[in-house]
Design a protein around this motif. Structure first.
Motif, PDB file in Angstrom:
ATOM      1  N   ASP A   2       1.373  -1.649   0.028  1.00 38.70           N
ATOM      2  CA  ASP A   2      -0.260  -0.054  -0.170  1.00 38.70           C
ATOM      3  C   ASP A   2       1.026   1.146  -0.186  1.00 38.70           C
ATOM      4  O   ASP A   2       1.911   1.058  -0.206  1.00 38.70           O
ATOM      5  CB  ASP A   2      -1.301  -0.012   0.842  1.00 38.70           C
ATOM      6  CG  ASP A   2       0.028   0.129   2.534  1.00 38.70           C
ATOM      7  OD1 ASP A   2       1.262   0.746   2.761  1.00 38.70           O
ATOM      8  OD2 ASP A   2      -1.060  -0.211   3.463  1.00 38.70           O
ATOM      9  N   VAL A   3       0.406   2.876  -0.137  1.00 41.63           N
ATOM     10  CA  VAL A   3       1.633   3.430   0.335  1.00 41.63           C
ATOM     11  C   VAL A   3       1.957   3.452   1.097  1.00 41.63           C
ATOM     12  O   VAL A   3       2.955   4.676   0.912  1.00 41.63           O
ATOM     13  CB  VAL A   3      -0.337   5.126  -0.845  1.00 41.63           C
ATOM     14  CG1 VAL A   3      -0.781   5.415   0.773  1.00 41.63           C
ATOM     15  CG2 VAL A   3       1.019   6.341  -1.165  1.00 41.63           C
ATOM     16  N   HIS A   4       1.242   3.570   2.654  1.00 44.86           N
ATOM     17  CA  HIS A   4       2.124   3.829   2.976  1.00 44.86           C
ATOM     18  C   HIS A   4       3.761   2.848   3.352  1.00 44.86           C
ATOM     19  O   HIS A   4       4.088   3.232   3.312  1.00 44.86           O
ATOM     20  CB  HIS A   4       1.054   3.969   4.284  1.00 44.86           C
ATOM     21  CG  HIS A   4       0.324   4.301   4.438  1.00 44.86           C
ATOM     22  ND1 HIS A   4       0.030   5.882   4.852  1.00 44.86           N
ATOM     23  CD2 HIS A   4      -1.451   4.035   4.645  1.00 44.86           C
ATOM     24  CE1 HIS A   4      -0.609   6.347   4.685  1.00 44.86           C
ATOM     25  NE2 HIS A   4      -1.648   5.337   4.956  1.00 44.86           N
ATOM     26  N   GLU A   5       3.549   1.149   2.947  1.00 41.00           N
ATOM     27  CA  GLU A   5       4.701   0.598   2.743  1.00 41.00           C
ATOM     28  C   GLU A   5       5.503   0.797   1.658  1.00 41.00           C
ATOM     29  O   GLU A   5       6.832   1.145   2.099  1.00 41.00           O
ATOM     30  CB  GLU A   5       3.973  -0.585   2.612  1.00 41.00           C
ATOM     31  CG  GLU A   5       3.275  -1.496   3.462  1.00 41.00           C
ATOM     32  CD  GLU A   5       2.960  -2.353   2.928  1.00 41.00           C
ATOM     33  OE1 GLU A   5       2.264  -3.914   4.085  1.00 41.00           O
ATOM     34  OE2 GLU A   5       2.475  -3.020   2.533  1.00 41.00           O
ATOM     35  N   ALA A   6       4.838   1.507   0.817  1.00 36.53           N
ATOM     36  CA  ALA A   6       5.545   2.073  -0.781  1.00 36.53           C
ATOM     37  C   ALA A   6       6.910   3.739   0.254  1.00 36.53           C
ATOM     38  O   ALA A   6       7.859   3.751   0.062  1.00 36.53           O
ATOM     39  CB  ALA A   6       4.887   2.360  -1.453  1.00 36.53           C
ATOM     40  N   ARG A   7       6.070   4.554   0.927  1.00 35.16           N
ATOM     41  CA  ARG A   7       6.795   5.188   1.234  1.00 35.16           C
ATOM     42  C   ARG A   7       8.174   4.812   2.405  1.00 35.16           C
ATOM     43  O   ARG A   7       8.946   5.670   2.614  1.00 35.16           O
ATOM     44  CB  ARG A   7       5.498   6.354   1.783  1.00 35.16           C
ATOM     45  CG  ARG A   7       5.075   7.069   1.602  1.00 35.16           C
ATOM     46  CD  ARG A   7       3.734   7.720   2.360  1.00 35.16           C
ATOM     47  NE  ARG A   7       2.837   8.894   1.158  1.00 35.16           N
ATOM     48  CZ  ARG A   7       2.013   9.321   1.335  1.00 35.16           C
ATOM     49  NH1 ARG A   7       0.859   8.835   2.457  1.00 35.16           N
ATOM     50  NH2 ARG A   7       0.763   9.645   0.127  1.00 35.16           N
ATOM     51  N   ALA A   8       7.372   3.828   3.224  1.00 34.37           N
ATOM     52  CA  ALA A   8       8.746   3.517   4.062  1.00 34.37           C
ATOM     53  C   ALA A   8       9.645   3.155   2.852  1.00 34.37           C
ATOM     54  O   ALA A   8      11.108   2.960   3.827  1.00 34.37           O
ATOM     55  CB  ALA A   8       8.293   2.073   5.471  1.00 34.37           C
ATOM     56  N   LEU A   9       9.329   1.771   1.989  1.00 37.48           N
ATOM     57  CA  LEU A   9      10.535   1.836   1.341  1.00 37.48           C
ATOM     58  C   LEU A   9      11.285   2.069   0.198  1.00 37.48           C
ATOM     59  O   LEU A   9      12.863   2.223   0.468  1.00 37.48           O
ATOM     60  CB  LEU A   9       9.496   0.283   0.689  1.00 37.48           C
ATOM     61  CG  LEU A   9      10.467   0.071  -0.140  1.00 37.48           C
ATOM     62  CD1 LEU A   9      12.275  -0.928   0.187  1.00 37.48           C
ATOM     63  CD2 LEU A   9       9.757  -1.576  -1.559  1.00 37.48           C
ATOM     64  N   PHE A  10      10.417   3.572   0.501  1.00 32.21           N
ATOM     65  CA  PHE A  10      11.255   4.675  -0.465  1.00 32.21           C
ATOM     66  C   PHE A  10      12.278   5.273   0.408  1.00 32.21           C
ATOM     67  O   PHE A  10      13.506   5.633  -0.060  1.00 32.21           O
ATOM     68  CB  PHE A  10      10.022   5.643  -0.986  1.00 32.21           C
ATOM     69  CG  PHE A  10      10.642   7.028  -1.975  1.00 32.21           C
ATOM     70  CD1 PHE A  10      11.022   6.876  -2.600  1.00 32.21           C
ATOM     71  CD2 PHE A  10      11.126   8.202  -0.363  1.00 32.21           C
ATOM     72  CE1 PHE A  10      11.949   7.969  -3.223  1.00 32.21           C
ATOM     73  CE2 PHE A  10      11.672   8.840  -1.046  1.00 32.21           C
ATOM     74  CZ  PHE A  10      11.920   9.156  -2.632  1.00 32.21           C
TER      75      PHE A  10
END
Length: 172
Positions: A2-10
């Protein structure tokens, strides 16, 4: 993802020393919200992800600082620092400047910088209210890449007069 996981991975990939797998960046890109050209006006400080792309390290050697979008028709893709530390638009390296458009990429319409002197497009999506993920694409790039991945963070000199995207900080 999801977008929150994507931001953390980014953020994790942004801090990583060494190579970054382009597949991880593609997975992040897939879930980030699109941007509209008028939302990204202002000054941006840039950085790159080392994916092994032939451009990795080239912009740093040129003194690349970031990009500035004064208006939809006045975009400066290669803001660099000279020996005195002053910022300037390197129109020689970029073969001109650029403009902002909405262009479809990977099935989504998003803010895209179109270079004046090269068959090159920089597509942008929002990581958060002040960060964009960019993918450089062009005429000679096959549909599967390799792409050049970079990011932009709103520069302090953007000031409060630059609009951020509508709904920034709300939910997504």
């Amino acid at each position: 993802m999801d977008v929150h996981e994507a931001r953390a991975l980014f953020r994790e990939l942004q801090e990583r020393d060494g190579r970054v797998d382009p597949g991880e960046l593609d997975a992040i890109w897939a879930v980030l919200p699109t941007a509209r050209p008028e939302e990204i006006l202002g000054a941006w400080k840039g950085g790159e992800f080392d994916t092994g792309h032939p451009l990795n390290g080239v912009l740093e050697k040129a003194g690349w600082y970031g990009k500035t979008f004064h208006s939809l028709r006045d975009a400066k893709p290669l803001i660099c620092r000279n020996e005195a530390g002053e910022l300037y638009s390197d129109t020689e390296l970029g073969q001109g400047e650029a403009s902002l458009w909405t262009v479809e990429f990977r099935g989504e319409s998003t803010a895209t910088m179109v270079y004046d002197g090269r068959p090159v497009f920089d597509h942008f999506k929002w990581v958060d209210d002040s960060t964009l993920l960019g993918i450089m694409n062009g005429k000679d790039v096959p549909p599967e890449g390799p792409y050049y991945y970079f990011y932009l963070e709103r520069a302090p000199e953007s000031g409060s007069g630059v609009r951020s995207r509508p709904g920034a900080g709300e939910g997504a």
